[in-house]
Design a protein around this motif. Structure first.
Motif, mmCIF file in Angstrom:
data_model
loop_
_atom_site.group_PDB
_atom_site.id
_atom_site.type_symbol
_atom_site.label_atom_id
_atom_site.label_comp_id
_atom_site.label_asym_id
_atom_site.label_seq_id
_atom_site.Cartn_x
_atom_site.Cartn_y
_atom_site.Cartn_z
ATOM 1 N N LEU A 254 -3.549 -12.484 -35.035
ATOM 2 C CA LEU A 254 -2.502 -12.065 -35.517
ATOM 3 C C LEU A 254 -2.883 -10.536 -36.171
ATOM 4 O O LEU A 254 -3.519 -10.556 -37.448
ATOM 5 C CB LEU A 254 -1.818 -12.853 -36.478
ATOM 6 C CG LEU A 254 -0.260 -12.216 -37.242
ATOM 7 C CD1 LEU A 254 0.591 -11.704 -36.253
ATOM 8 C CD2 LEU A 254 0.214 -13.388 -38.030
ATOM 9 N N GLY A 255 -2.458 -9.687 -35.656
ATOM 10 C CA GLY A 255 -3.064 -8.202 -36.209
ATOM 11 C C GLY A 255 -4.259 -8.111 -35.974
ATOM 12 O O GLY A 255 -5.404 -7.924 -36.421
ATOM 13 N N CYS A 256 -4.495 -7.501 -34.440
ATOM 14 C CA CYS A 256 -5.627 -7.719 -33.809
ATOM 15 C C CYS A 256 -6.614 -6.450 -34.351
ATOM 16 O O CYS A 256 -7.712 -6.371 -33.903
ATOM 17 C CB CYS A 256 -5.582 -7.840 -32.579
ATOM 18 S SG CYS A 256 -5.040 -6.599 -31.491
ATOM 19 N N GLY A 257 -6.057 -5.322 -34.603
ATOM 20 C CA GLY A 257 -6.903 -3.930 -34.858
ATOM 21 C C GLY A 257 -7.603 -3.769 -33.545
ATOM 22 O O GLY A 257 -6.982 -3.703 -32.352
ATOM 23 N N TRP A 258 -8.694 -3.245 -33.579
ATOM 24 C CA TRP A 258 -9.628 -2.905 -32.408
ATOM 25 C C TRP A 258 -10.186 -3.971 -31.950
ATOM 26 O O TRP A 258 -10.881 -4.097 -30.759
ATOM 27 C CB TRP A 258 -10.761 -1.972 -32.785
ATOM 28 C CG TRP A 258 -11.544 -2.214 -33.874
ATOM 29 C CD1 TRP A 258 -11.529 -1.717 -35.080
ATOM 30 C CD2 TRP A 258 -12.738 -3.396 -33.782
ATOM 31 N NE1 TRP A 258 -12.571 -2.192 -35.867
ATOM 32 C CE2 TRP A 258 -13.440 -2.913 -35.193
ATOM 33 C CE3 TRP A 258 -13.274 -3.880 -32.786
ATOM 34 C CZ2 TRP A 258 -14.391 -3.934 -35.430
ATOM 35 C CZ3 TRP A 258 -14.541 -4.449 -33.180
ATOM 36 C CH2 TRP A 258 -15.012 -4.827 -34.350
ATOM 37 N N GLY A 259 -9.961 -5.462 -32.379
ATOM 38 C CA GLY A 259 -10.401 -6.664 -31.740
ATOM 39 C C GLY A 259 -11.441 -7.391 -32.134
ATOM 40 O O GLY A 259 -11.709 -8.586 -31.468
ATOM 41 N N ALA A 260 -11.774 -7.233 -33.557
ATOM 42 C CA ALA A 260 -12.810 -8.140 -34.104
ATOM 43 C C ALA A 260 -12.856 -9.575 -33.784
ATOM 44 O O ALA A 260 -13.659 -10.175 -33.141
ATOM 45 C CB ALA A 260 -13.355 -7.691 -35.482
ATOM 46 N N VAL A 261 -11.442 -10.094 -34.269
ATOM 47 C CA VAL A 261 -11.210 -11.425 -34.262
ATOM 48 C C VAL A 261 -10.895 -12.069 -33.033
ATOM 49 O O VAL A 261 -11.460 -13.014 -32.408
ATOM 50 C CB VAL A 261 -10.180 -11.703 -35.073
ATOM 51 C CG1 VAL A 261 -9.725 -13.119 -35.118
ATOM 52 C CG2 VAL A 261 -10.442 -11.188 -36.581
ATOM 53 N N ALA A 262 -10.132 -11.234 -32.148
ATOM 54 C CA ALA A 262 -9.751 -11.807 -30.673
ATOM 55 C C ALA A 262 -11.069 -11.954 -29.845
ATOM 56 O O ALA A 262 -11.393 -12.703 -29.142
ATOM 57 C CB ALA A 262 -8.648 -11.012 -30.078
ATOM 58 N N ALA B 180 -3.806 -11.484 -28.574
ATOM 59 C CA ALA B 180 -4.032 -10.534 -29.619
ATOM 60 C C ALA B 180 -2.908 -9.666 -29.601
ATOM 61 O O ALA B 180 -2.486 -8.900 -28.881
ATOM 62 C CB ALA B 180 -5.107 -9.885 -29.014
ATOM 63 N N VAL B 181 -2.570 -9.701 -30.927
ATOM 64 C CA VAL B 181 -1.070 -8.965 -31.186
ATOM 65 C C VAL B 181 -1.190 -7.878 -32.116
ATOM 66 O O VAL B 181 -1.867 -8.157 -33.235
ATOM 67 C CB VAL B 181 0.178 -9.750 -31.539
ATOM 68 C CG1 VAL B 181 0.370 -10.679 -30.148
ATOM 69 C CG2 VAL B 181 0.062 -10.450 -32.847
ATOM 70 N N ASP B 182 -0.441 -6.589 -32.152
ATOM 71 C CA ASP B 182 -0.615 -5.699 -32.955
ATOM 72 C C ASP B 182 0.580 -4.579 -32.772
ATOM 73 O O ASP B 182 1.263 -4.684 -31.741
ATOM 74 C CB ASP B 182 -1.880 -4.693 -33.022
ATOM 75 C CG ASP B 182 -2.343 -4.224 -34.383
ATOM 76 O OD1 ASP B 182 -1.606 -3.504 -34.788
ATOM 77 O OD2 ASP B 182 -3.207 -4.680 -35.111
ATOM 78 N N PRO C 113 -4.855 -10.542 -42.151
ATOM 79 C CA PRO C 113 -3.137 -10.238 -42.080
ATOM 80 C C PRO C 113 -3.127 -8.719 -42.705
ATOM 81 O O PRO C 113 -3.854 -8.408 -43.738
ATOM 82 C CB PRO C 113 -2.408 -11.222 -42.860
ATOM 83 C CG PRO C 113 -3.414 -11.957 -43.564
ATOM 84 C CD PRO C 113 -4.587 -12.265 -43.100
ATOM 85 N N PRO C 114 -1.913 -8.201 -42.410
ATOM 86 C CA PRO C 114 -1.788 -6.734 -43.081
ATOM 87 C C PRO C 114 -1.214 -6.726 -44.280
ATOM 88 O O PRO C 114 0.059 -6.581 -44.569
ATOM 89 C CB PRO C 114 -0.736 -6.033 -42.117
ATOM 90 C CG PRO C 114 -0.222 -7.283 -41.325
ATOM 91 C CD PRO C 114 -1.174 -8.503 -41.373
ATOM 92 N N ILE C 115 -2.097 -7.315 -45.466
ATOM 93 C CA ILE C 115 -1.629 -7.381 -46.661
ATOM 94 C C ILE C 115 -0.655 -6.260 -47.173
ATOM 95 O O ILE C 115 0.231 -6.183 -48.080
ATOM 96 C CB ILE C 115 -2.866 -7.596 -47.690
ATOM 97 C CG1 ILE C 115 -3.362 -9.226 -47.254
ATOM 98 C CG2 ILE C 115 -2.069 -7.811 -49.317
ATOM 99 C CD1 ILE C 115 -2.647 -10.344 -47.507
ATOM 100 N N ALA D 143 7.623 -12.394 -44.197
ATOM 101 C CA ALA D 143 8.345 -12.660 -42.870
ATOM 102 C C ALA D 143 7.501 -12.742 -41.678
ATOM 103 O O ALA D 143 7.625 -13.451 -40.714
ATOM 104 C CB ALA D 143 9.060 -11.351 -42.576
ATOM 105 N N LEU D 144 6.298 -11.864 -41.674
ATOM 106 C CA LEU D 144 5.375 -12.084 -40.353
ATOM 107 C C LEU D 144 4.754 -13.485 -40.337
ATOM 108 O O LEU D 144 4.569 -14.078 -39.292
ATOM 109 C CB LEU D 144 4.233 -11.123 -40.709
ATOM 110 C CG LEU D 144 3.157 -10.898 -39.718
ATOM 111 C CD1 LEU D 144 3.768 -10.397 -38.428
ATOM 112 C CD2 LEU D 144 1.937 -9.938 -40.271
ATOM 113 N N LEU D 145 4.551 -13.943 -41.786
ATOM 114 C CA LEU D 145 3.819 -15.316 -41.482
ATOM 115 C C LEU D 145 4.557 -16.377 -41.139
ATOM 116 O O LEU D 145 4.518 -17.380 -40.467
ATOM 117 C CB LEU D 145 2.962 -15.652 -42.995
ATOM 118 C CG LEU D 145 1.896 -14.645 -43.242
ATOM 119 C CD1 LEU D 145 1.356 -14.775 -44.612
ATOM 120 C CD2 LEU D 145 0.599 -14.841 -42.120
#
Ligand SMILES: C[S@@+](CC[C@H](N)C(=O)[O-])C[C@H]1O[C@@H](n2cnc3c(N)ncnc32)[C@H](O)[C@@H]1O
Length: 206
Positions: free
Chosen positions: A65-73, A87-89, A131-133, A142-144
């Motif tokens: 959730l909130g992949c940025g350039w992809g580190a986690v995915a 992977a969503v953003d 997540p995008p704090i 709402a996102l969570l």
């Protein structure tokens, strides 16, 4: 003023650059670009998440959730190449970078999309997120509440949050908010703590 990392169409100069890094023990080269979160390196909080999160199942539907350039995915797909990693953003550069990084690494199970494009019937056995704090509390909540109820029974989410940016109050909020989701039971706990970050675990029990 620099742009927010969650800007949908960043206006900063477009110049991709390669970065060599290690994701959960996998040495890879990725491309990143200004206008996305932590584009020079793997963010410290993300590193804590990748170190603390438990071993993944071999297959299933996972969410970054909130992949940025992809580190986690990318880390999820490198660990479990037979899984489907959603992977969503909202940032269009982030979406393009994650898709291109996954393709360059041959990670065919990674699907990179805007959030609303994920089919509604997909449930996730694992969610990992930094997540995008900085979107602010109402938007974050709402996102969570949009994504955590999409955990499958027996599934778990791992969220990394900086202690100074409200990890403990988010933990308390999650306990209350998830208790109000009808017909479902969740457990929320602190999996670990390092370098000023907490990793929160949300398990869907029934
Ligand atoms: C803290 S960054 C983490 C990025 C990446 N996962 C990492 O660890 O480097 C949070 C990401 O969430 C994205 N984001 C913001 N609002 C979002 C939303 N409503 N849905 C999905 N992603 C969102 C931002 O654009 C940003 O890329």
């Amino acid at each position: 003023m620099p742009e927010h990392y969650f800007t949908e169409q960043p206006s900063s100069e477009r110049e991709r650059h390669p970065v060599d890094l290690r994701l959960r023990g996998h040495d890879v080269t990725v491309v990143t670009e200004g206008g996305v979160f932590s584009h020079q390196r793997v963010d410290l909080g993300t590193r804590v998440l990748l170190r603390e999160a438990p071993e993944l199942p071999a297959r299933g539907d996972f969410l970054d959730l909130g992949c940025g350039w992809g580190a986690v995915a990318l880390a999820m797909a490198l660990d479990s190449p037979e899984a489907t990693v959603w992977a969503v953003d909202v940032n269009e550069r982030a979406i393009a970078l994650t898709a291109d990084n996954a393709a360059a690494l041959g990670l065919d199970g990674v699907r990179v999309l805007r959030p609303e494009a994920v089919p509604e019937d997909v449930e996730f056995s694992v969610i990992w997120s930094n997540p995008p704090i900085r979107v602010g509390k109402p938007a974050l909540h709402a996102l969570l509440l949009a994504w955590l109820p999409r955990l499958a029974v027996g599934g778990a989410a791992y969220l990394v949050v900086q202690r100074n940016l409200g990890a403990d109050s988010l933990h308390a909020w999650l306990v209350g908010a998830l208790a109000d989701v009808p017909d479902r039971h969740y457990g929320v706990s602190r999996l670990g703590s390092a370098k000023g970050y907490r990793v929160l675990e949300v398990e869907r029990r029934s």
